[in-house]
Design an enzyme around this catalytic site. Structure first.
Site, PDB file in Angstrom:
ATOM      1  N   LYS A 115       0.821  -1.207   0.000  1.00  0.00           N
ATOM      2  CA  LYS A 115       0.000   0.000   0.000  1.00  0.00           C
ATOM      3  C   LYS A 115       0.863   1.268   0.000  1.00  0.00           C
ATOM      4  O   LYS A 115       0.678   2.161  -0.827  1.00  0.00           O
ATOM      5  CB  LYS A 115      -0.891  -0.029   1.246  1.00  0.00           C
ATOM      6  CG  LYS A 115      -2.109   0.827   1.175  1.00  0.00           C
ATOM      7  CD  LYS A 115      -2.938   0.543   2.415  1.00  0.00           C
ATOM      8  CE  LYS A 115      -4.344   1.051   2.290  1.00  0.00           C
ATOM      9  NZ  LYS A 115      -5.173   0.566   3.405  1.00  0.00           N
TER      10      LYS A 115
ATOM     11  N   GLN B  43       3.980   5.633  -2.869  1.00  0.00           N
ATOM     12  CA  GLN B  43       5.264   6.264  -3.206  1.00  0.00           C
ATOM     13  C   GLN B  43       5.465   6.313  -4.714  1.00  0.00           C
ATOM     14  O   GLN B  43       5.863   7.331  -5.279  1.00  0.00           O
ATOM     15  CB  GLN B  43       6.432   5.458  -2.600  1.00  0.00           C
ATOM     16  CG  GLN B  43       6.713   5.744  -1.162  1.00  0.00           C
ATOM     17  CD  GLN B  43       7.515   7.024  -1.007  1.00  0.00           C
ATOM     18  OE1 GLN B  43       7.195   8.058  -1.576  1.00  0.00           O
ATOM     19  NE2 GLN B  43       8.574   6.985  -0.225  1.00  0.00           N
TER      20      GLN B  43
ATOM     21  N   GLU C 150      12.376   7.650  -4.821  1.00  0.00           N
ATOM     22  CA  GLU C 150      12.674   8.606  -5.893  1.00  0.00           C
ATOM     23  C   GLU C 150      12.544   8.030  -7.292  1.00  0.00           C
ATOM     24  O   GLU C 150      12.328   8.764  -8.257  1.00  0.00           O
ATOM     25  CB  GLU C 150      14.076   9.179  -5.671  1.00  0.00           C
ATOM     26  CG  GLU C 150      14.079   9.964  -4.377  1.00  0.00           C
ATOM     27  CD  GLU C 150      15.440  10.423  -3.926  1.00  0.00           C
ATOM     28  OE1 GLU C 150      15.840  11.512  -4.317  1.00  0.00           O
ATOM     29  OE2 GLU C 150      16.088   9.692  -3.161  1.00  0.00           O
TER      30      GLU C 150
END
Ligand code: MOS
Length: 771
Positions: A667, A672, A738
């Protein structure tokens, strides 16, 4: 400066990509990599209910008696000096407590910058702050007003009269600055200049060639929570309620700036409303603390969007030339990547966009170097996927251009060139399956529907296209991150570390980890983070925090087992067992060989007459896996439509398929990835800091002028992952924070080409570039 950079680079070489030799007492392999229980589940955030109820307290909400509110006055010139100052009207305005300028500001040292070898600092530039009349960028704070209310402070700031002696010239133009650009020896951990395998000869020989220039603009940070701090001096101690992704770094830097002992600065930051690299130490916390000292009262600094854009650095613009040469089969013979970015000498941030192409593809030769332009601007800074985010735009658009030139499918071009080991160093991958990610993503988006020839699919005025692009980000883990595990008399476990929660689920995932590690159900575990009084944690950055914490919890659990065995003594079923012969299970320890021999935590503590037992473990930095190449990778897909009439782009679908090792919580990971992809969408379509190059002034200082994606801009996003554990990382997981942003803008630009036949090489892809 070069020396300092080299020292940092030398240091980071020794810390990136390492895991402890062993996880568990006795050096056995970590069973959690293959047999997680709670890890991998879709756990909801532990901080979710408090946030939904509004009970989570953010930095600008901490109540305090006698609070003063700060307003900042920003310089309107880029370079020069403050001349006459008249603060009388401001001082006389209602509610004003004081006006601070360089004339009355307390003495402060230059902020110690964050560095890979200096994780106890958090500064983003190396300029003195309000210590002299010098102006070094347009937007620098020249006066701080403190008043009883925010409105009074804002009003009084408009009454400060400041005359400037502007320098005859200020360096604010990128094009002009390129002529005197400097070429650093190193970019982060790599040597900047890379020439390998005879690139000029290989490029000359190539059957297919692409040589193009790509540009990406300045971008500013726009987290949902603008930067804020509530600051008070109490008995000689500086207490800062901050919004930071560098708690200990901020405390360490502030201590140096104000000449305090390390323990005399307390930084608390339990919740951060988005960070993305921006939430480090900037001028506002320092000025707030200085003003609080001068006023001898607590101070709240809550930056407006405009102040944020003037004070908090963003991503530099880049200009990147990529030349690719391939043989008749599409195998890369040469990869050239040259470019310019802005990095003022006072900025500590490398935007390593030319690192991108060094790991993705097995080119026979490389010619790579980047240059920095030194301008009189606010320091550029880290922004989600620094380096790889602009870097993948150039490399991955060039790959698409090459595929089109050769006449092969862009996925097939990647398949023929994907690196099976590090193409530069020759180091083997620890785990890498980018093409598996491509297969997953291609199936999900329905890549077979794509028509290779541009302009062939249409729906009325809309031209429809599909594109793909790779993403990449290196694996990092910081040494020194520590956690304390405390077992209480009831046998519950409490994990504590000065780690950071910016919305990614830090405590949620480490609670899952600690539960599995200690053999406890989730409800018998708490995780406390976000305060400098807790054991040291490095920054939440470089997608490194989860791995760093996981390594520390593993180390602490080993110590805990040893301590419990010692405490258990001889009057226990565990008597005579070594720490390496026990494991955690069912709320206690048991013998690995004879599971019936066990004792619970509560029982061990009770017999020892202890209320609790605490141990601290630290993520170490052994060097053994330096020989592996470790990167998260991804395959991005986009389907979109472009209006032939207006040039408007509507992104219909994004698919991201990720190869990032084991996914620890489906989740929070999905969130992200999606968040990162939405930043990539913004980069592709709308985000652009408008800098007036005549004055060095940022013009786009609001969310009206600087457009980040809103709900209506965001299409259906699917995220998938290979979920193949990396055997050399804590829990088998690499970073995921990222990677989501990297490659997205290229996938979108490539889809625009597929739809329209127009190759736009300059971001953002605004409609004026398409009509
Ligand atoms: Mo990231 S740019 O290291 O928050």
């Amino acid at each position: 400066m070069t020396k300092l950079q080299n020292a940092i680079v030398g240091g980071v070489r020794a810390v990136i990509g390492q895991v402890p030799a062993s996880w568990l007492p006795g050096g056995t392999p970590d069973p959690l990599i293959d047999k997680p229980v709670s890890l991998g589940e879709q756990q909801s955030r532990v901080d979710g209910p408090d946030k939904v109820r509004g009970a989570a307290r953010f930095a600008a909400e901490v109540p305090m008696e006698g609070l003063l509110y700060a307003a900042f006055l920003h310089s309107t010139i880029a370079r020069g000096r403050v001349g006459d100052i008249d603060v009388s009207a401001a001082e006389a305005a209602p509610g004003v407590a004081l006006v601070m300028t360089y004339r009355n500001a307390p003495k402060m040292s230059v902020p110690p910058p964050i560095g890979m070898t200096n994780l106890k600092a958090a500064g983003n530039h190396t300029l003195p702050i309000m210590q002299d009349p010098e102006i070094r960028w347009n937007g620098q704070v020249v006066a701080v007003v403190l008043a009883e209310t925010r409105e009074q402070a804002d009003h009084a700031a408009t009454l400060v009269r400041m005359r400037y002696d502007a320098a005859p010239t200020a360096r604010t133009r990128f094009e002009e600055g390129k002529a005197s650009a400097y070429t650093p020896e190193s970019i982060l951990v790599e040597r900047n200049r890379l020439e390998k395998g005879g690139p000029s000869r290989k490029f000359a020989e190539a059957a297919f060639k692409i040589d193009a220039v790509y540009t990406t603009p300045w971008e500013n940070h726009n987290p949902i929570e603008p930067h804020a701090a509530t600051i008070v001096w109490r008995n000689g101690k500086l207490i800062v309620h901050d919004a930071t992704q560098m708690i200990h770094g901020t405390a360490g830097s502030l201590a140096k700036i104000f000449g305090l002992k390390a323990g005399d600065v307390e930084v608390s930051s339990p919740y951060v409303g988005g960070g993305f690299g921006a939430k480090g130490l900037w001028d506002h916390q320092i000025l707030g603390a200085a003003a609080a000292k001068l006023a001898d009262r607590p101070v709240r600094v809550a930056l407006s969007r405009a102040s944020m854009h003037r004070l908090i650095g963003g991503r530099t613009q880049t200009e990147q030339r990529v030349a690719l040469g391939a043989d008749a089969n599409g195998k890369l013979k040469a990869l050239l990547h040259h470019g310019y970015g802005v990095r003022p000498l006072h900025s500590i941030c490398d935007e390593g966009f030319t690192l991108t192409g060094r790991s993705l593809y097995a080119s026979e030769s490389f010619d790579i170097v980047q240059h920095y332009v030194d301008l009189d601007l606010l320091a550029n800074s880290f922004m989600r996927g620094p380096g790889e985010t602009p870097g993948t735009f150039a490399i991955e658009c060039a790959m698409d251009e090459l595929a089109y030139a050769i006449g092969i499918d862009p996925i097939e071009l990647r398949r023929r060139n994907v690196a099976t080991r590090d193409p530069v160093s020759g180091a083997p991958h620890s785990q890498s399956a980018m093409m598996q990610a491509y297969d997953l993503g291609a199936a999900r988006i329905g890549w077979h529907r794509r028509v290779a020839q541009p302009g062939m699919r249409r729906d009325g005025e809309w031209l429809i296209g599909m594109g793909c692009a790779s993403g990449t980000f290196p694996f990092m883990r910081m040494p020194g991150t520590s956690v304390r595990i405390t077992i209480d008399a009831h046998g519950n476990a409490h994990v504590a570390s000065a780690a950071h929660e910016m919305g990614m689920g830090t405590a949620t995932v480490q609670r899952q980890h600690a539960a599995d590690r200690l053999g406890l159900p989730l409800d018998r575990l708490t995780v406390t983070i976000g305060d400098s009084s807790l054991p040291f944690a490095s920054f939440a950055g470089g997608s490194s925090q989860t791995a760093s914490l996981a390594a520390a919890i593993s180390a602490a659990s080993g110590k805990l087992a040893a301590e419990l065995v010692r405490l258990a003594g001889n009057d226990t079923p565990l008597a005579g067992l070594k720490p390496s012969e026990v494991e955690f299970a069912e709320g206690g320890l048991r013998s690995v060989a004879e599971p019936a021999r066990q004792e619970s935590f509560a029982s061990i503590l009770r017999r020892a007459g202890r209320d609790e037992l605490s141990v601290v473990g630290e993520s170490g930095a052994p060097l053994e896996i330096m020989k592996y190449s470790m990167h998260s990778t991804s395959a991005n897909f986009c389907e979109l439509r472009v209006s032939e009439v207006t040039g408007e782009i509507r992104v219909d679908r994004l698919v991201g398929a990720f190869d990032c090792g084991r996914i620890l919580n489906a989740k929070t990971a999905a969130s992200q990835f999606k968040g990162g992809m939405i930043m990539g969408l913004g980069m592709a379509l709308t985000e652009e800091t408008l800098l007036d190059e005549r004055s060095g002034r940022i013009m786009s200082t609001s969310l009206v002028d600087y457009h980040v994606p809103v709900h209506l801009d965001v299409p259906d996003i699917d995220v998938l992952w290979t979920d193949i554990p990396d055997p050399r990382t804590p829990l088998g997981a690499r970073g995921i924070g990222e990677i989501g942003t990297t490659g997205v803008a290229a996938a979108i630009a490539n889809a625009v080409f597929n739809a329209t036949g127009k190759r736009v090489r300059d971001l953002p892809l605004t409609l004026d570039k398409l009509i």
